[in-house]
Design an enzyme around this catalytic site. Structure first.
Site, mmCIF file in Angstrom:
data_model
loop_
_atom_site.group_PDB
_atom_site.id
_atom_site.type_symbol
_atom_site.label_atom_id
_atom_site.label_comp_id
_atom_site.label_asym_id
_atom_site.label_seq_id
_atom_site.Cartn_x
_atom_site.Cartn_y
_atom_site.Cartn_z
ATOM 1 N N HIS A 61 0.720 7.941 3.384
ATOM 2 C CA HIS A 61 1.178 9.312 3.117
ATOM 3 C C HIS A 61 0.614 9.788 1.774
ATOM 4 O O HIS A 61 0.040 9.002 1.008
ATOM 5 C CB HIS A 61 2.709 9.401 3.135
ATOM 6 C CG HIS A 61 3.379 8.600 2.057
ATOM 7 N ND1 HIS A 61 3.401 7.221 2.056
ATOM 8 C CD2 HIS A 61 4.052 8.985 0.939
ATOM 9 C CE1 HIS A 61 4.072 6.803 0.992
ATOM 10 N NE2 HIS A 61 4.462 7.848 0.302
ATOM 11 N N ASP A 65 1.121 7.473 -5.625
ATOM 12 C CA ASP A 65 1.141 6.027 -5.831
ATOM 13 C C ASP A 65 0.541 5.262 -4.658
ATOM 14 O O ASP A 65 0.313 4.054 -4.753
ATOM 15 C CB ASP A 65 2.567 5.537 -6.115
ATOM 16 C CG ASP A 65 3.566 5.879 -5.021
ATOM 17 O OD1 ASP A 65 3.496 7.000 -4.480
ATOM 18 O OD2 ASP A 65 4.433 5.030 -4.707
ATOM 19 N N HIS A 66 0.243 5.963 -3.564
ATOM 20 C CA HIS A 66 -0.300 5.292 -2.386
ATOM 21 C C HIS A 66 -1.791 5.552 -2.150
ATOM 22 O O HIS A 66 -2.374 4.907 -1.284
ATOM 23 C CB HIS A 66 0.495 5.703 -1.137
ATOM 24 C CG HIS A 66 1.871 5.122 -1.114
ATOM 25 N ND1 HIS A 66 2.209 4.035 -0.345
ATOM 26 C CD2 HIS A 66 2.995 5.458 -1.800
ATOM 27 C CE1 HIS A 66 3.497 3.741 -0.534
ATOM 28 N NE2 HIS A 66 3.977 4.588 -1.420
ATOM 29 N N HIS A 137 9.694 10.018 6.408
ATOM 30 C CA HIS A 137 9.743 10.031 4.951
ATOM 31 C C HIS A 137 9.884 11.487 4.511
ATOM 32 O O HIS A 137 10.019 12.387 5.338
ATOM 33 C CB HIS A 137 8.473 9.368 4.398
ATOM 34 C CG HIS A 137 8.508 9.082 2.929
ATOM 35 N ND1 HIS A 137 9.635 8.639 2.274
ATOM 36 C CD2 HIS A 137 7.537 9.178 1.970
ATOM 37 C CE1 HIS A 137 9.361 8.472 0.999
ATOM 38 N NE2 HIS A 137 8.095 8.796 0.787
ATOM 39 N N ASP A 203 6.100 4.084 3.684
ATOM 40 C CA ASP A 203 7.383 4.539 3.142
ATOM 41 C C ASP A 203 8.179 5.222 4.248
ATOM 42 O O ASP A 203 7.686 6.173 4.874
ATOM 43 C CB ASP A 203 7.164 5.520 1.991
ATOM 44 C CG ASP A 203 6.747 4.822 0.707
ATOM 45 O OD1 ASP A 203 6.445 3.617 0.764
ATOM 46 O OD2 ASP A 203 6.727 5.487 -0.349
ATOM 47 N N HIS A 261 7.335 -2.823 -2.035
ATOM 48 C CA HIS A 261 7.675 -1.481 -2.513
ATOM 49 C C HIS A 261 9.099 -1.451 -3.081
ATOM 50 O O HIS A 261 9.934 -0.653 -2.679
ATOM 51 C CB HIS A 261 7.516 -0.464 -1.370
ATOM 52 C CG HIS A 261 7.389 0.959 -1.832
ATOM 53 N ND1 HIS A 261 8.475 1.763 -2.094
ATOM 54 C CD2 HIS A 261 6.303 1.725 -2.069
ATOM 55 C CE1 HIS A 261 8.068 2.959 -2.456
ATOM 56 N NE2 HIS A 261 6.738 2.964 -2.460
#
Length: 295
Positions: A61, A65-66, A137, A203, A261
């Site tokens: 997504h 941070d991803h 999410h 997530d 995570h």
């Protein structure tokens, strides 16, 4: 064997112990990444994995941070002489975001194929495929199923020797399906085996789609951002608790649960592992640079 490397296991922001999300799966000479947080290239450099062998990066997504580690990794590959192309896959809107980032940071000399994916899409590689499914999410988010191709049956060495076959070239011929001195390949090699299956949740709150895709999987890699005592925060930010991850693993009948995570709010991460194990005993808490082999 299929090897899983946890390059980064933190959530939202890095810490001294945990880099941002990045999971690498290696089979043979091919590697794919699931998410690529800032600093992932450095983590890969000090790992046993070669970042030059990465075939694809699958982004769950569009939270920074991803995926913010992608531009730097692409440039490092270029400066290291990469010639092979690479596939970048993410949710709707991913193409525009990555193009802007790479244009700002500078182009590379090899081909970068950027693709947007949605539930049901599948990407095939030499020895495996990656299937995409939608999770829940705060933004559009994806999970991924890594599925190895069907494997040949096991070669029974002792049985081959009992039939008078000597180790060496004749073993190779039998493994290639040839007949040797009247002994057929099917006399020595067992039935074909299912490929290994690894599910990466990305997530998500606890959702039925993860359970469906992880049914009887060898490994479920599931986020466990919060503990159950902070379930209100988990709901507010649309993340899973450790209990959520463990109950999904139990419902899906997976072989092992690897949780990642985790929020930096917890000083003692072992408490997250303990919470999971009360529901699903075969749980491991992922740590940065942890290597897990699926046999």
């Amino acid at each position: 064997m299929v090897d899983i490397l946890f390059a980064g296991t933190g959530a939202s922001v890095p810490s001294r112990e945990r880099s941002l999300p990045c999971v690498a799966v290696r089979i043979g000479k091919e590697i794919v990444l699931f998410d690529c947080g800032e600093g992932s290239q450095r983590q890969l450099m000090i790992s046993p994995f070669s970042f030059m062998k990465i075939k694809a990066i699958f982004v769950s997504h569009l939270h920074g941070d991803h995926f913010l580690g992608i531009p730097g990794l692409l440039q490092t590959m270029d400066m290291s002489g990469r010639k092979d192309g690479i596939l970048l896959v993410g949710p709707k809107g991913f193409g525009d975001v990555i193009k802007r980032l790479t244009e700002t940071c500078g182009s590379v000399t090899y081909n970068v194929n950027i693709t947007e994916a949605s539930d049901g899409d599948e990407f095939e590689f030499k020895e495996f495929a990656v299937k995409v499914f939608e999770v829940k999410h705060s933004v559009t988010a994806l999970g991924f199923l890594f599925e190895e191709n069907e494997r040949p049956g096991k070669f029974d060495r002792s049985k081959a020797v009992s039939f008078g076959i000597k180790p060496g070239p004749d073993f190779t011929r039998l493994q290639n399906g040839e007949e040797v001195n009247g002994v057929r390949s099917c006399d020595i090699i067992g039935p074909a085996r299912k490929g290994r299956r690894i599910v990466y949740s990305g997530d998500t709150v606890k959702c039925i789609r993860v359970k469906e895709m992880a049914e009887n999987a060898d490994v479920l890699i599931h986020e466990a951002t919060y503990m159950s005592k902070d379930s209100a925060l988990a709901g507010e930010h649309m993340h899973s608790t450790a209990h959520d991850a463990a109950s999904t693993a139990k419902d899906a009948n997976v072989s092992v649960l690897l949780v990642t995570h985790m929020s930096n709010r917890y000083e003692d991460m072992s408490e997250i592992e303990e919470e999971c194990r009360k529901v699903f005993p075969n749980t491991l808490l992922a740590k940065d640079l942890m290597l897990f082999t699926v046999k």
